[in-house]
Motif scaffolding. Structure first.
Motif, mmCIF file in Angstrom:
data_model
loop_
_atom_site.group_PDB
_atom_site.id
_atom_site.type_symbol
_atom_site.label_atom_id
_atom_site.label_comp_id
_atom_site.label_asym_id
_atom_site.label_seq_id
_atom_site.Cartn_x
_atom_site.Cartn_y
_atom_site.Cartn_z
ATOM 1 N N TRP A 159 0.835 -1.211 0.000
ATOM 2 C CA TRP A 159 0.000 0.000 0.000
ATOM 3 C C TRP A 159 0.868 1.260 0.000
ATOM 4 C CZ3 TRP A 159 -0.479 3.741 3.947
ATOM 5 C CH2 TRP A 159 -1.505 4.673 3.739
ATOM 6 N N ARG A 162 2.494 1.741 -3.581
ATOM 7 C CA ARG A 162 1.630 1.661 -4.753
ATOM 8 C C ARG A 162 1.764 2.931 -5.602
ATOM 9 N NH1 ARG A 162 -1.225 4.031 -0.870
ATOM 10 N NH2 ARG A 162 -2.958 5.433 -1.385
ATOM 11 N N ASP A 283 -8.675 -0.141 6.647
ATOM 12 C CA ASP A 283 -8.877 -0.011 5.200
ATOM 13 C C ASP A 283 -7.751 -0.684 4.421
ATOM 14 O OD1 ASP A 283 -11.153 1.412 5.762
ATOM 15 O OD2 ASP A 283 -10.256 3.381 5.396
ATOM 16 N N VAL A 284 -6.513 -0.472 4.868
ATOM 17 C CA VAL A 284 -5.373 -1.068 4.160
ATOM 18 C C VAL A 284 -5.416 -2.587 4.257
ATOM 19 C CG1 VAL A 284 -2.854 -1.277 4.154
ATOM 20 C CG2 VAL A 284 -3.916 0.959 4.437
ATOM 21 N N GLU A 286 -8.048 -4.509 4.729
ATOM 22 C CA GLU A 286 -9.150 -5.057 3.935
ATOM 23 C C GLU A 286 -8.737 -5.179 2.470
ATOM 24 O OE1 GLU A 286 -12.499 -2.563 4.613
ATOM 25 O OE2 GLU A 286 -13.016 -3.472 6.546
ATOM 26 N N GLN A 287 -7.997 -4.201 1.983
ATOM 27 C CA GLN A 287 -7.490 -4.281 0.606
ATOM 28 C C GLN A 287 -6.502 -5.432 0.454
ATOM 29 O OE1 GLN A 287 -5.949 -0.487 -0.772
ATOM 30 N NE2 GLN A 287 -7.558 0.636 0.313
ATOM 31 N N ALA A 288 -5.748 -5.722 1.526
ATOM 32 C CA ALA A 288 -4.756 -6.796 1.475
ATOM 33 C C ALA A 288 -5.375 -8.159 1.769
ATOM 34 C CB ALA A 288 -3.636 -6.507 2.471
#
Length: 354
Positions: A159, A162, A283-284, A286-288
């Motif tokens: 993250w 990116r 949030d990070v 959940e993306q991972a």
């Protein structure tokens, strides 16, 4: 007291009845009696807390919130005389069905308010002294496995590196905060409150002094409080290598080197709020694809590792707890594996009989 009657016996009966109905305690200057409504006691209790001024601002606001949101809706239409053991017991049990923690918080403030009524001679006894004990649900403290920690580190690194099309690039603080939480077992607010002056890095055993926490209250700017949760929570913690590397990397990007400068801060130098870090971390992750990542879970993970290697007392000292039983009950995941040496001992005892 006096009363009258048509005959002497009737007057005596009337006087006895009046005496029986008389309050055991007479109201003082408070103006409250057992027939006062419960909301009147709540207002008086809040005022009394402000007069004593013994609680921290955070605890004072927490007590008021719990009283107004959890307790007052149930008792707002009853008088103090009507609040007995059965009513309090029923209230707590119903609330415990929804949430044990809410019931526990409600019990604290209800007991305190009614205790004030007893001390100031409005009620003869505190019904909360006789309610049933709340039964804590059996729950195993959740910790991260090594594979989960690896996934968390990889996810945060991906993250932070990116491609950015608009806005500022992440400056690495989220990953560094995680490494400090894991390497010190400190609370998220304590980590965000670390100042450069709290660090002692150029010594044989680098360390950090945990001496404050970040506080965000309604109507007030987020600021550093000069003491952590409790007096016992003030502690100096030796830094493992991975945490030391994260701290040094962060210091390289800090422009100001005043001892009161926060190690972690916003781009304009103000303190991070704990809620913003929690939200960003969630949030990070959940993306991972890594669920249930919370700051306190890092604290339990570190405590469990220290318990397994160095014992409960050491884990309790690291967490800043006054009682090791708190550490054992809420932070340590029990190791189910019995020492394999038992197999050797049993073989010595009974193997020759086979």
């Amino acid at each position: 007291m006096q009363t009258t009657g048509a005959t002497r016996p009737s007057a005596e009966r009337s006087l006895k009845k009046k005496l029986a109905e008389r309050d055991l305690f007479q109201p003082g200057f408070t103006g409250m009696t057992a027939d006062s409504p419960f909301p009147a006691l709540v207002s008086y209790w809040l005022e009394d807390m402000d007069l004593e001024d013994r609680l921290s601002r955070t605890t004072r606001l927490l007590y008021e919130r719990n009283m107004r949101t959890l307790v007052l809706p149930f008792f707002k239409d009853v008088t103090l005389r009507e609040i007995g053991v059965a009513r309090c017991d029923y209230f707590l049990k119903q609330l415990a069905k929804q949430s044990y923690n809410r019931a526990r918080q409600a019990r604290v403030v209800l007991r305190l308010a009614l205790a004030l009524a007893v001390r100031h001679e409005v009620l003869p006894r505190n019904p909360m002294d006789h309610v049933s004990r709340l039964r804590r649900p059996v729950r195993t403290p959740d910790i991260f496995s090594w594979d989960e920690l690896k996934a968390i580190r990889v996810g945060i690194s991906a993250w932070e590196h990116r491609p950015i099309k608009a806005g500022p690039r992440p400056d690495g603080q989220l990953g560094q905060v995680v490494e400090v939480m894991l390497g010190t077992s400190a609370r998220i607010g304590e980590v965000l409150a670390i100042r450069l002056g709290d660090l002692d890095l150029d010594v044989p055993i680098p360390s950090v002094r945990i001496s404050g926490t970040i506080v965000s209250r309604r109507g007030e700017p987020t600021h550093r409080q000069d003491h952590p949760k409790t007096a016992r929570s003030v502690r100096r913690v030796a830094l493992p290598g991975f945490t030391l590397r994260a701290i040094r990397a962060r210091i390289e990007k800090i422009r100001f080197t005043h001892p009161d400068t926060l190690l972690f801060s916003t781009r304009v130098g103000t303190p991070h709020t704990t809620n913003n870090i929690r939200r960003q971390l969630r949030d990070v992750m959940e993306q991972a694809g890594v669920p249930d990542v919370t700051p306190h879970r890092f604290r339990r993970t570190a405590a469990t590792a220290i318990n397994e290697i160095g014992g409960l007392q050491l884990a309790s000292e690291l967490l800043g707890h006054s009682d090791p039983s708190i550490t054992r009950e809420h932070y340590i995941r029990r190791n189910e594996t019995v020492n394999p040496v038992t197999a050797e001992f049993l073989e010595q005892a009974f193997g020759r009989a086979s």
